[in-house]
Write a protein that holds these residues in place. Sequence first.
Motif, short mmCIF file in Angstrom:
data_model
loop_
_atom_site.label_atom_id
_atom_site.label_comp_id
_atom_site.label_asym_id
_atom_site.label_seq_id
_atom_site.Cartn_x
_atom_site.Cartn_y
_atom_site.Cartn_z
N PHE A 36 -6.85 1.07 0.94
CA PHE A 36 -6.45 2.05 1.25
C PHE A 36 -5.76 3.13 -0.04
CE2 PHE A 36 -3.23 4.63 4.16
CZ PHE A 36 -4.38 4.82 5.18
N ALA A 37 -4.29 2.28 0.04
CA ALA A 37 -3.25 2.48 -0.97
C ALA A 37 -3.78 2.76 -1.73
CB ALA A 37 -2.46 1.13 -1.48
N THR A 38 -5.43 2.40 -3.21
CA THR A 38 -5.23 2.50 -4.10
C THR A 38 -5.90 3.86 -3.75
OG1 THR A 38 -5.97 -0.29 -4.71
CG2 THR A 38 -6.76 1.80 -5.98
N ARG A 39 -6.61 4.78 -2.92
CA ARG A 39 -7.05 5.79 -2.79
C ARG A 39 -6.48 7.00 -3.41
NH1 ARG A 39 -9.31 6.63 2.37
NH2 ARG A 39 -8.19 7.86 2.89
N LEU A 40 -5.24 6.01 -2.00
CA LEU A 40 -3.83 7.42 -1.86
C LEU A 40 -3.19 7.48 -3.09
CD1 LEU A 40 -2.84 6.48 1.45
CD2 LEU A 40 -4.33 8.39 0.96
N GLU A 41 -3.10 6.66 -3.96
CA GLU A 41 -2.48 5.83 -5.25
C GLU A 41 -3.45 7.24 -6.12
OE1 GLU A 41 -2.52 1.89 -6.35
OE2 GLU A 41 -0.73 2.15 -6.10
N SER A 42 -5.01 7.67 -5.89
CA SER A 42 -5.49 8.11 -6.45
C SER A 42 -5.34 9.78 -6.34
CB SER A 42 -6.87 8.18 -6.98
OG SER A 42 -7.52 8.55 -5.37
N THR A 43 -5.22 9.91 -5.15
CA THR A 43 -4.85 11.45 -4.79
C THR A 43 -2.84 11.80 -4.54
OG1 THR A 43 -4.45 10.81 -2.68
CG2 THR A 43 -6.67 11.65 -2.83
N GLY A 44 -2.18 10.75 -5.34
CA GLY A 44 -0.84 11.23 -5.57
C GLY A 44 -0.16 11.42 -3.82
N GLU A 45 -0.78 10.66 -3.09
CA GLU A 45 -0.09 11.01 -1.65
C GLU A 45 0.15 9.09 -1.73
OE1 GLU A 45 -2.97 13.13 1.03
OE2 GLU A 45 -3.43 11.52 0.51
N TYR A 46 0.50 8.22 -2.44
CA TYR A 46 1.12 6.86 -2.02
C TYR A 46 1.96 6.80 -3.09
CZ TYR A 46 1.66 1.91 -1.67
OH TYR A 46 1.71 0.07 -1.55
N VAL A 47 3.32 5.98 -2.12
CA VAL A 47 4.28 5.94 -2.68
C VAL A 47 4.69 5.06 -2.67
CG1 VAL A 47 7.00 6.88 -1.90
CG2 VAL A 47 5.44 8.18 -1.73
N ASP A 48 4.94 3.95 -1.49
CA ASP A 48 5.03 2.77 -1.45
C ASP A 48 4.78 1.92 -0.10
OD1 ASP A 48 5.80 0.27 -2.49
OD2 ASP A 48 8.11 0.39 -2.31
N GLY A 49 4.69 0.60 -0.38
CA GLY A 49 3.91 -0.67 1.12
C GLY A 49 4.79 -1.17 0.86
N GLN A 50 4.94 -2.08 1.79
CA GLN A 50 5.61 -4.18 1.72
C GLN A 50 4.58 -4.74 2.80
OE1 GLN A 50 5.67 -5.51 -0.71
NE2 GLN A 50 6.09 -3.92 -1.86
N ALA A 51 4.15 -5.37 2.70
CA ALA A 51 3.40 -6.82 4.30
C ALA A 51 5.16 -6.86 4.52
CB ALA A 51 2.56 -7.13 3.64
N LEU A 52 5.70 -7.97 5.62
CA LEU A 52 6.60 -8.22 5.79
C LEU A 52 5.85 -9.51 6.70
CD1 LEU A 52 7.92 -5.66 7.55
CD2 LEU A 52 8.95 -6.22 4.98
N SER A 53 6.98 -10.38 6.14
CA SER A 53 7.20 -11.64 6.63
C SER A 53 7.66 -12.11 9.12
CB SER A 53 8.03 -13.11 6.15
OG SER A 53 8.12 -14.27 6.67
N PRO A 54 6.20 -12.80 8.70
CA PRO A 54 6.81 -13.07 10.30
C PRO A 54 7.85 -13.20 10.62
CG PRO A 54 4.71 -14.40 9.61
CD PRO A 54 5.21 -13.83 8.42
N GLU A 55 8.39 -14.44 9.38
CA GLU A 55 10.01 -14.90 10.04
C GLU A 55 11.21 -13.66 9.75
OE1 GLU A 55 8.17 -16.20 7.56
OE2 GLU A 55 7.33 -17.58 8.91
N GLY A 56 12.03 -13.89 10.65
CA GLY A 56 13.26 -12.99 9.85
C GLY A 56 14.26 -13.31 10.87
N THR A 57 15.37 -12.24 11.07
CA THR A 57 16.72 -12.62 11.48
C THR A 57 17.43 -11.50 12.05
OG1 THR A 57 17.21 -14.54 9.91
CG2 THR A 57 19.43 -14.35 10.63
N TRP A 58 18.27 -11.86 13.16
CA TRP A 58 18.68 -10.43 13.61
C TRP A 58 20.74 -10.62 13.33
CZ3 TRP A 58 16.15 -6.48 15.76
CH2 TRP A 58 14.59 -6.76 16.69
N VAL A 59 20.81 -9.37 12.72
CA VAL A 59 22.55 -8.93 11.90
C VAL A 59 22.93 -7.92 12.88
CG1 VAL A 59 23.99 -9.67 10.26
CG2 VAL A 59 21.71 -10.27 10.11
N ARG A 60 24.31 -8.14 13.45
CA ARG A 60 24.98 -6.91 13.70
C ARG A 60 26.30 -7.59 13.44
NH1 ARG A 60 27.77 -7.30 18.82
NH2 ARG A 60 27.45 -8.71 19.58
#
Length: 135
Positions: free
Chosen positions: A40-64
């Motif tokens: 999907f990302a590769t196809r959008l790269e070819s049309t110029g519609e893709y900017v960036d993307g990343q998968a995220l790890s399921p581990e995280g931390t809440w900070v405030r």
Amino acid sequence: MAKYLLLKHYRGAPAAVNDVPMDQWAPDEVAAHIKYMGDFATRLESTGEYVDGQALSPEGTWVRYDGEGRPPVTDGPFAETKDLIAGWMVIDVDSYERAVELAGELSAAPGANGEPIHEWLELRPFLSHNHTAVE
């Protein structure tokens, strides 16, 4: 052109149509899902519609900020929770309608048994300099 964020929410609890949690998918089903996303990302790269993307790890931390110096830190979110942000993609498209069309297509990524997962994607426009707090 307008930039939109496609925010992927992984739902650990049974979801709409394909309700098998991702941690129960076979390795080939996970691989097929990841390949779909990459294609999907590769196809959008070819049309110029893709900017960036990343998968995220399921581990995280809440900070405030607590107003007292060192911010409190809490473990989480956890993959076992009902809703977890799994990743994101930024697209740059000609219209809101095109953004909705692409989000719908991305929602059809395969899951268990190769069936579309019909996941909910959060579609958010980037705030432009033309927006004001009070309009």
